[in-house]
Scaffold this active site. Sequence first.
Site, PDB file in Angstrom:
ATOM      1  N   SER A  41     -27.233 -56.891  -2.605  1.00  0.00           N
ATOM      2  CA  SER A  41     -27.300 -58.447  -2.699  1.00  0.00           C
ATOM      3  C   SER A  41     -28.371 -59.003  -2.083  1.00  0.00           C
ATOM      4  O   SER A  41     -28.747 -60.376  -2.198  1.00  0.00           O
ATOM      5  CB  SER A  41     -26.109 -59.030  -1.815  1.00  0.00           C
ATOM      6  OG  SER A  41     -24.779 -58.180  -2.071  1.00  0.00           O
ATOM      7  N   CYS A 130      -6.042 -57.657  10.689  1.00  0.00           N
ATOM      8  CA  CYS A 130      -5.385 -58.825  10.331  1.00  0.00           C
ATOM      9  C   CYS A 130      -4.073 -58.809  10.534  1.00  0.00           C
ATOM     10  O   CYS A 130      -3.305 -60.083  10.920  1.00  0.00           O
ATOM     11  CB  CYS A 130      -5.658 -59.026   8.772  1.00  0.00           C
ATOM     12  SG  CYS A 130      -5.537 -57.656   7.971  1.00  0.00           S
ATOM     13  N   GLY A 161      -6.472 -58.080   1.780  1.00  0.00           N
ATOM     14  CA  GLY A 161      -6.765 -57.222   2.831  1.00  0.00           C
ATOM     15  C   GLY A 161      -7.498 -56.091   2.599  1.00  0.00           C
ATOM     16  O   GLY A 161      -8.030 -55.126   3.493  1.00  0.00           O
ATOM     17  N   LYS A 210      -2.908 -48.869  13.987  1.00  0.00           N
ATOM     18  CA  LYS A 210      -3.887 -49.779  14.355  1.00  0.00           C
ATOM     19  C   LYS A 210      -3.013 -50.828  15.082  1.00  0.00           C
ATOM     20  O   LYS A 210      -3.216 -51.514  16.057  1.00  0.00           O
ATOM     21  CB  LYS A 210      -4.564 -50.361  13.174  1.00  0.00           C
ATOM     22  CG  LYS A 210      -5.734 -49.706  12.991  1.00  0.00           C
ATOM     23  CD  LYS A 210      -6.624 -50.342  11.714  1.00  0.00           C
ATOM     24  CE  LYS A 210      -7.337 -49.653  10.985  1.00  0.00           C
ATOM     25  NZ  LYS A 210      -7.894 -50.320   9.601  1.00  0.00           N
ATOM     26  N   HIS A 239      -0.492 -62.061   4.192  1.00  0.00           N
ATOM     27  CA  HIS A 239       0.315 -61.250   4.679  1.00  0.00           C
ATOM     28  C   HIS A 239       1.465 -61.812   5.161  1.00  0.00           C
ATOM     29  O   HIS A 239       1.479 -62.835   6.130  1.00  0.00           O
ATOM     30  CB  HIS A 239      -0.386 -60.259   5.748  1.00  0.00           C
ATOM     31  CG  HIS A 239      -1.580 -59.600   5.343  1.00  0.00           C
ATOM     32  ND1 HIS A 239      -2.042 -59.139   4.252  1.00  0.00           N
ATOM     33  CD2 HIS A 239      -2.226 -58.894   6.399  1.00  0.00           C
ATOM     34  CE1 HIS A 239      -3.084 -58.427   4.209  1.00  0.00           C
ATOM     35  NE2 HIS A 239      -3.088 -58.231   5.443  1.00  0.00           N
TER      36      HIS A 239
HETATM   37  P1  NAP Z   1     -15.597 -56.855   0.942  1.00  0.00           P
HETATM   38  O1  NAP Z   1     -15.000 -58.023   0.097  1.00  0.00           O
HETATM   39  O2  NAP Z   1     -15.543 -55.471   0.399  1.00  0.00           O
HETATM   40  O3  NAP Z   1     -17.161 -57.078   1.574  1.00  0.00           O
HETATM   41  C1  NAP Z   1     -17.878 -56.131   1.957  1.00  0.00           C
HETATM   42  C2  NAP Z   1     -19.081 -56.859   2.719  1.00  0.00           C
HETATM   43  O4  NAP Z   1     -19.749 -55.873   3.459  1.00  0.00           O
HETATM   44  C3  NAP Z   1     -20.081 -57.255   1.605  1.00  0.00           C
HETATM   45  O5  NAP Z   1     -20.646 -58.432   1.997  1.00  0.00           O
HETATM   46  C4  NAP Z   1     -21.272 -56.190   1.251  1.00  0.00           C
HETATM   47  O6  NAP Z   1     -22.368 -56.430   0.836  1.00  0.00           O
HETATM   48  C5  NAP Z   1     -21.166 -56.032   2.969  1.00  0.00           C
HETATM   49  N1  NAP Z   1     -21.743 -54.594   3.115  1.00  0.00           N
HETATM   50  C6  NAP Z   1     -21.401 -53.345   2.717  1.00  0.00           C
HETATM   51  N2  NAP Z   1     -22.361 -52.437   3.090  1.00  0.00           N
HETATM   52  C7  NAP Z   1     -23.318 -53.194   3.944  1.00  0.00           C
HETATM   53  C8  NAP Z   1     -24.465 -52.544   4.673  1.00  0.00           C
HETATM   54  N3  NAP Z   1     -24.919 -51.360   4.571  1.00  0.00           N
HETATM   55  N4  NAP Z   1     -25.368 -53.463   5.354  1.00  0.00           N
HETATM   56  C9  NAP Z   1     -24.843 -54.952   5.186  1.00  0.00           C
HETATM   57  N5  NAP Z   1     -23.661 -55.226   4.485  1.00  0.00           N
HETATM   58  C10 NAP Z   1     -22.951 -54.427   3.900  1.00  0.00           C
HETATM   59  O7  NAP Z   1     -14.837 -56.476   2.516  1.00  0.00           O
HETATM   60  P2  NAP Z   1     -13.869 -57.490   3.191  1.00  0.00           P
HETATM   61  O8  NAP Z   1     -12.587 -57.558   2.911  1.00  0.00           O
HETATM   62  O9  NAP Z   1     -14.782 -58.803   3.145  1.00  0.00           O
HETATM   63  O10 NAP Z   1     -13.904 -56.968   4.745  1.00  0.00           O
HETATM   64  C11 NAP Z   1     -15.091 -56.795   5.484  1.00  0.00           C
HETATM   65  C12 NAP Z   1     -14.802 -56.323   6.786  1.00  0.00           C
HETATM   66  O11 NAP Z   1     -13.720 -57.068   7.333  1.00  0.00           O
HETATM   67  C13 NAP Z   1     -14.045 -55.086   6.602  1.00  0.00           C
HETATM   68  O12 NAP Z   1     -14.516 -54.250   8.063  1.00  0.00           O
HETATM   69  C14 NAP Z   1     -12.717 -54.964   6.836  1.00  0.00           C
HETATM   70  O13 NAP Z   1     -12.052 -53.992   7.530  1.00  0.00           O
HETATM   71  C15 NAP Z   1     -12.591 -56.344   7.976  1.00  0.00           C
HETATM   72  N6  NAP Z   1     -11.444 -56.972   7.522  1.00  0.00           N
HETATM   73  C16 NAP Z   1     -10.943 -57.771   6.523  1.00  0.00           C
HETATM   74  C17 NAP Z   1      -9.804 -58.306   6.351  1.00  0.00           C
HETATM   75  C18 NAP Z   1      -9.278 -58.612   5.213  1.00  0.00           C
HETATM   76  O14 NAP Z   1      -8.253 -59.268   4.997  1.00  0.00           O
HETATM   77  N7  NAP Z   1     -10.074 -58.588   3.906  1.00  0.00           N
HETATM   78  C19 NAP Z   1      -9.173 -58.667   7.738  1.00  0.00           C
HETATM   79  C20 NAP Z   1      -9.640 -58.042   8.767  1.00  0.00           C
HETATM   80  C21 NAP Z   1     -10.696 -57.452   8.712  1.00  0.00           C
HETATM   81  P3  NAP Z   1     -22.629 -56.443  -0.535  1.00  0.00           P
HETATM   82  O15 NAP Z   1     -22.111 -57.409  -1.357  1.00  0.00           O
HETATM   83  O16 NAP Z   1     -24.195 -56.540  -0.695  1.00  0.00           O
HETATM   84  O17 NAP Z   1     -22.344 -54.967  -0.878  1.00  0.00           O
END
Ligand code: NAP
Length: 333
Positions: A41, A130, A161, A210, A239
């Site tokens: 990105s 979450c 999620g 978790k 959720h």
């Molecule tokens: P997502 O939509 O798949 O987004 C992942 C993000 O991480 C993207 O911005 C991606 O960038 C970035 N990324 C991946 N590899 C990277 C690297 N090596 N260096 C820098 N950035 C990197 O996932 P998400 O749902 O937003 O979740 C993100 C985190 O929050 C996870 O750890 C997840 O467990 C946690 N979380 C999620 C939720 C939920 O409800 N979704 C709730 C609580 C916690 P690119 O676009 O460049 O690949």
Amino acid sequence: MKNYKLALVGATGLVGQTALKVLEEFKLPIAEYVFFASSKSAGKKISFNGKEYTIRELKEDSFDEGFDFAVFSAGGDTSKHFSPIAASKGCIVVDNSSAFRMDPEVPLVVPEVNPEEISKNKGIIANPNCSTIQAVVPLKVLDDNYKIKRIVYSTYQAVSGAGQKGVLDLENGINKSGEELVKFPYPIFNNCLPHIDVFLDNGYTKEEIKMINETRKILKKPNLKVTATTVRVPVINCHSEAINVEFEKDFDIDELKNKLKSSKGIILEDDPQNNLYPLATKANNHDEVYVGRIRRDESVPFGINFWCVADNIRKGAATNAIQIVQELINNDK
Ligand code: NAP
């Protein structure tokens, strides 16, 4: 008043994109923002607070320029590698991944529940899972008043999620596009998958463990009896959870409802005669935890069942993390 500098890591993801909106709404005294993602990105433009920003690739030297805070939402591996680097440069990291949640040195914080833990940080603060965040907001009120003996969680978790790929699998299923699945092992459209995160040797999923461990840590009850079944359902966002709780003490059900109703961060929607109960479609885009269908569990001396719904991307991730940053700023005044 100090003006702070904040890094948002994972700014292009589902949580990161929502964190941008929450940051715009919260209007914290932050003078400078830098947005990071992966090399994929780097160079992309995003709009924030009416200005255009360029996404930067996260690298080992990214924190050398000095930051007060970093919110990480980029997966466990990225957090494990880069959070300690950021913390070693004097930046306080609020991490959305599961990488540090059970580390005894790392506070695991929901601001409505245990804000006193924030000041104990040594550079990293963990945001809980979450499904745990939304549950402990009402459970803390119940524990303070009636002393919880046992919790049984059954969750109905939205595809958001599982990040952007989870949403894509459901959308492709709805559109009958015939696309290959990119996230789940089976179609999520028209299905419920009793499978979130990986299976462990004891037959539970990591998501279930978790919820159990994080609930104990946040409520400061290491021996609390807790069990969980976590299920992915074909809902885009928010959720829902059926929570069964057993107490040590008796209670008056109306008083119990009033205690929840008057607590910070909770909206009570509990009028079944008028079909009023929490719904994913109503909780969507809100920061509160919605609670309803509260009724006595007549199979035990002192217990209840209730239904709990929240926006997993906002309160379950982005908003909770930004609330922690807000508390850090308030404590710094
Ligand atoms: P997502 O939509 O798949 O987004 C992942 C993000 O991480 C993207 O911005 C991606 O960038 C970035 N990324 C991946 N590899 C990277 C690297 N090596 N260096 C820098 N950035 C990197 O996932 P998400 O749902 O937003 O979740 C993100 C985190 O929050 C996870 O750890 C997840 O467990 C946690 N979380 C999620 C939720 C939920 O409800 N979704 C709730 C609580 C916690 P690119 O676009 O460049 O690949």
